[in-house]
Design a protein around this motif. Structure first.
Motif, mmCIF file in Angstrom:
data_model
loop_
_atom_site.group_PDB
_atom_site.id
_atom_site.type_symbol
_atom_site.label_atom_id
_atom_site.label_comp_id
_atom_site.label_asym_id
_atom_site.label_seq_id
_atom_site.Cartn_x
_atom_site.Cartn_y
_atom_site.Cartn_z
ATOM 1 N N CYS A 26 0.834 -1.202 0.000
ATOM 2 C CA CYS A 26 0.000 0.000 0.000
ATOM 3 C C CYS A 26 0.868 1.250 0.000
ATOM 4 C CB CYS A 26 -0.911 0.012 1.234
ATOM 5 S SG CYS A 26 -2.237 -1.196 1.175
ATOM 6 N N ARG A 30 1.075 4.113 -2.923
ATOM 7 C CA ARG A 30 0.820 5.528 -2.654
ATOM 8 C C ARG A 30 2.027 6.380 -3.041
ATOM 9 N NH1 ARG A 30 0.174 9.869 -2.547
ATOM 10 N NH2 ARG A 30 -1.209 11.210 -1.372
ATOM 11 N N THR A 43 -7.058 14.807 -0.691
ATOM 12 C CA THR A 43 -8.266 14.878 0.117
ATOM 13 C C THR A 43 -7.980 14.352 1.515
ATOM 14 O OG1 THR A 43 -10.587 14.200 0.291
ATOM 15 C CG2 THR A 43 -9.060 12.597 -0.642
ATOM 16 N N GLN A 45 -10.729 13.179 3.148
ATOM 17 C CA GLN A 45 -11.903 12.322 3.327
ATOM 18 C C GLN A 45 -11.476 10.857 3.375
ATOM 19 O OE1 GLN A 45 -14.836 12.857 0.280
ATOM 20 N NE2 GLN A 45 -16.222 11.334 1.136
ATOM 21 N N GLU A 46 -12.037 10.125 4.334
ATOM 22 C CA GLU A 46 -11.719 8.699 4.460
ATOM 23 C C GLU A 46 -12.816 7.873 3.799
ATOM 24 O OE1 GLU A 46 -10.231 7.174 8.042
ATOM 25 O OE2 GLU A 46 -9.386 9.085 8.674
ATOM 26 N N TYR A 47 -12.429 6.664 3.396
ATOM 27 C CA TYR A 47 -13.401 5.754 2.814
ATOM 28 C C TYR A 47 -14.329 5.234 3.901
ATOM 29 C CZ TYR A 47 -10.746 5.726 -1.490
ATOM 30 O OH TYR A 47 -10.126 6.102 -2.641
ATOM 31 N N PRO A 48 -15.607 5.019 3.559
ATOM 32 C CA PRO A 48 -16.540 4.507 4.576
ATOM 33 C C PRO A 48 -16.195 3.056 4.940
ATOM 34 C CG PRO A 48 -17.609 4.634 2.439
ATOM 35 C CD PRO A 48 -16.252 5.247 2.282
ATOM 36 N N GLN A 49 -16.422 2.708 6.180
ATOM 37 C CA GLN A 49 -16.207 1.342 6.647
ATOM 38 C C GLN A 49 -17.355 0.463 6.170
ATOM 39 O OE1 GLN A 49 -14.458 -0.094 9.748
ATOM 40 N NE2 GLN A 49 -12.824 1.402 9.669
ATOM 41 N N GLN A 50 -17.044 -0.728 5.746
ATOM 42 C CA GLN A 50 -18.082 -1.692 5.360
ATOM 43 C C GLN A 50 -18.013 -2.878 6.311
ATOM 44 O OE1 GLN A 50 -17.623 -2.711 1.250
ATOM 45 N NE2 GLN A 50 -18.088 -0.666 0.550
#
Length: 51
Positions: A26, A30, A43, A45-50
């Motif tokens: 990872c 990046r 950004t 903003q974080e990715y939503p947890q699933q």
């Protein structure tokens, strides 16, 4: 499991790296984005947890 959604069954269960190797990949990915697209917008903003 996501593999159950495929129209065909994979010939075997995929192998996945352990967490340390996964995280190194990872970080390398990046870093390559910084090298190849330094002008890309950033950004916080974080990715939503699933679950």
């Amino acid at each position: 499991m996501i593999w159950a959604l495929l129209p065909e069954r994979p010939p075997h269960t995929p192998e996945v790296p352990g967490w340390p190797a996964f995280m190194r990949g990872c970080v390398r990915y990046r870093q390559s984005l910084d090298e190849q697209c330094p002008e890309a917008p950033r950004t916080t903003q974080e990715y939503p947890q699933q679950d």
